[in-house]
Scaffold this motif. Structure first.
Motif, mmCIF file in Angstrom:
data_model
loop_
_atom_site.group_PDB
_atom_site.id
_atom_site.type_symbol
_atom_site.label_atom_id
_atom_site.label_comp_id
_atom_site.label_asym_id
_atom_site.label_seq_id
_atom_site.Cartn_x
_atom_site.Cartn_y
_atom_site.Cartn_z
ATOM 1 N N ARG A 176 0.841 -1.204 0.000
ATOM 2 C CA ARG A 176 0.000 0.000 0.000
ATOM 3 C C ARG A 176 0.871 1.247 0.000
ATOM 4 N N ASP A 177 1.931 1.230 0.810
ATOM 5 C CA ASP A 177 2.856 2.361 0.836
ATOM 6 C C ASP A 177 3.554 2.544 -0.510
ATOM 7 N N LEU A 178 4.003 1.438 -1.110
ATOM 8 C CA LEU A 178 4.687 1.517 -2.405
ATOM 9 C C LEU A 178 3.794 2.100 -3.491
ATOM 10 N N THR A 179 2.518 1.763 -3.439
ATOM 11 C CA THR A 179 1.589 2.244 -4.464
ATOM 12 C C THR A 179 0.999 3.605 -4.122
ATOM 13 N N LYS A 180 1.286 4.070 -2.922
ATOM 14 C CA LYS A 180 0.762 5.348 -2.441
ATOM 15 C C LYS A 180 -0.770 5.366 -2.387
ATOM 16 N N ALA A 181 -1.368 4.176 -2.167
ATOM 17 C CA ALA A 181 -2.816 4.112 -1.962
ATOM 18 C C ALA A 181 -3.125 4.819 -0.651
ATOM 19 N N SER A 182 -4.112 5.685 -0.668
ATOM 20 C CA SER A 182 -4.391 6.479 0.523
ATOM 21 C C SER A 182 -5.090 5.671 1.622
ATOM 22 N N THR A 183 -5.771 4.582 1.232
ATOM 23 C CA THR A 183 -6.459 3.743 2.221
ATOM 24 C C THR A 183 -6.293 2.277 1.841
ATOM 25 N N ARG A 184 -6.557 1.394 2.786
ATOM 26 C CA ARG A 184 -6.548 -0.041 2.481
ATOM 27 C C ARG A 184 -7.655 -0.348 1.479
ATOM 28 N N LYS A 185 -8.798 0.329 1.607
ATOM 29 C CA LYS A 185 -9.904 0.104 0.682
ATOM 30 C C LYS A 185 -9.481 0.440 -0.752
ATOM 31 N N GLU A 186 -8.795 1.548 -0.934
ATOM 32 C CA GLU A 186 -8.328 1.903 -2.275
ATOM 33 C C GLU A 186 -7.390 0.829 -2.817
ATOM 34 N N PHE A 187 -6.497 0.351 -1.964
ATOM 35 C CA PHE A 187 -5.554 -0.684 -2.375
ATOM 36 C C PHE A 187 -6.289 -1.975 -2.761
ATOM 37 N N ILE A 188 -7.213 -2.424 -1.914
ATOM 38 C CA ILE A 188 -7.955 -3.661 -2.176
ATOM 39 C C ILE A 188 -8.839 -3.505 -3.417
ATOM 40 N N ASP A 189 -9.477 -2.350 -3.584
ATOM 41 C CA ASP A 189 -10.292 -2.112 -4.783
ATOM 42 C C ASP A 189 -9.450 -2.213 -6.054
ATOM 43 N N SER A 190 -8.243 -1.665 -6.017
ATOM 44 C CA SER A 190 -7.354 -1.729 -7.181
ATOM 45 C C SER A 190 -6.900 -3.161 -7.443
ATOM 46 N N ALA A 191 -6.592 -3.891 -6.389
ATOM 47 C CA ALA A 191 -6.193 -5.291 -6.541
ATOM 48 C C ALA A 191 -7.350 -6.105 -7.132
ATOM 49 N N PHE A 192 -8.553 -5.837 -6.663
ATOM 50 C CA PHE A 192 -9.743 -6.515 -7.176
ATOM 51 C C PHE A 192 -9.936 -6.219 -8.668
ATOM 52 N N THR A 193 -9.754 -4.975 -9.052
ATOM 53 C CA THR A 193 -9.884 -4.578 -10.455
ATOM 54 C C THR A 193 -8.857 -5.307 -11.323
ATOM 55 N N LEU A 194 -7.616 -5.362 -10.862
ATOM 56 C CA LEU A 194 -6.561 -6.047 -11.612
ATOM 57 C C LEU A 194 -6.860 -7.535 -11.744
ATOM 58 N N PHE A 195 -7.303 -8.169 -10.664
ATOM 59 C CA PHE A 195 -7.601 -9.593 -10.695
ATOM 60 C C PHE A 195 -8.801 -9.875 -11.606
ATOM 61 N N SER A 196 -9.808 -9.016 -11.571
ATOM 62 C CA SER A 196 -10.968 -9.172 -12.457
ATOM 63 C C SER A 196 -10.536 -9.109 -13.915
ATOM 64 N N TRP A 197 -9.660 -8.143 -14.226
ATOM 65 C CA TRP A 197 -9.141 -8.019 -15.590
ATOM 66 C C TRP A 197 -8.377 -9.286 -15.990
ATOM 67 N N ALA A 198 -7.548 -9.795 -15.088
ATOM 68 C CA ALA A 198 -6.757 -10.993 -15.390
ATOM 69 C C ALA A 198 -7.669 -12.184 -15.682
ATOM 70 N N ILE A 199 -8.733 -12.330 -14.912
ATOM 71 C CA ILE A 199 -9.686 -13.425 -15.147
ATOM 72 C C ILE A 199 -10.339 -13.274 -16.516
ATOM 73 N N GLU A 200 -10.754 -12.059 -16.868
ATOM 74 C CA GLU A 200 -11.344 -11.827 -18.184
ATOM 75 C C GLU A 200 -10.372 -12.201 -19.301
ATOM 76 N N GLU A 201 -9.120 -11.830 -19.139
ATOM 77 C CA GLU A 201 -8.123 -12.102 -20.181
ATOM 78 C C GLU A 201 -7.849 -13.595 -20.337
ATOM 79 N N VAL A 202 -7.698 -14.338 -19.245
ATOM 80 C CA VAL A 202 -7.446 -15.776 -19.396
ATOM 81 C C VAL A 202 -8.652 -16.473 -19.996
ATOM 82 N N ASN A 203 -9.837 -15.932 -19.761
ATOM 83 C CA ASN A 203 -11.031 -16.535 -20.355
ATOM 84 C C ASN A 203 -11.197 -16.187 -21.825
#
Length: 85
Positions: free
Chosen positions: A22-49
């Motif tokens: 979270r510090d490395l990415t400069k996410a202001s909150t844990r929620k912002e960090f988790i939301d971004s991780a969720f978005t990336l993982f969702s994209w990855a699932i779409e791509e493998v499919n």
């Protein structure tokens, strides 16, 4: 749409890693960090499919690593048409 609260426990080492990332990415909150991780993982699932693989490219454009984690493999198999897996 209403909000749903999710709460889970992690060990201290995982929490420290989350905070470090979270510090490395400069996410202001844990929620912002988790939301971004969720978005990336969702994209990855779409791509493998779509039959693609998730990987890293060097600056020259050469594939340096393909990442094929079990959860992506599971999603790929779940959506795979007959004969693909």
């Amino acid at each position: 749409m209403g909000k749903v609260r999710i709460q889970f426990d992690v060990d201290e080492e995982s929490f420290k890693e989350l905070e470090k990332l979270r510090d490395l990415t400069k996410a202001s909150t844990r929620k912002e960090f988790i939301d971004s991780a969720f978005t990336l993982f969702s994209w990855a699932i779409e791509e493998v499919n779509k039959g693609k693989r998730i990987g890293a490219l060097s600056e020259s454009g050469k594939v340096s690593e393909i990442y094929w984690m079990p959860l992506l493999r599971n999603a790929y198999r779940e959506q795979a048409p007959a004969g693909r897996a």
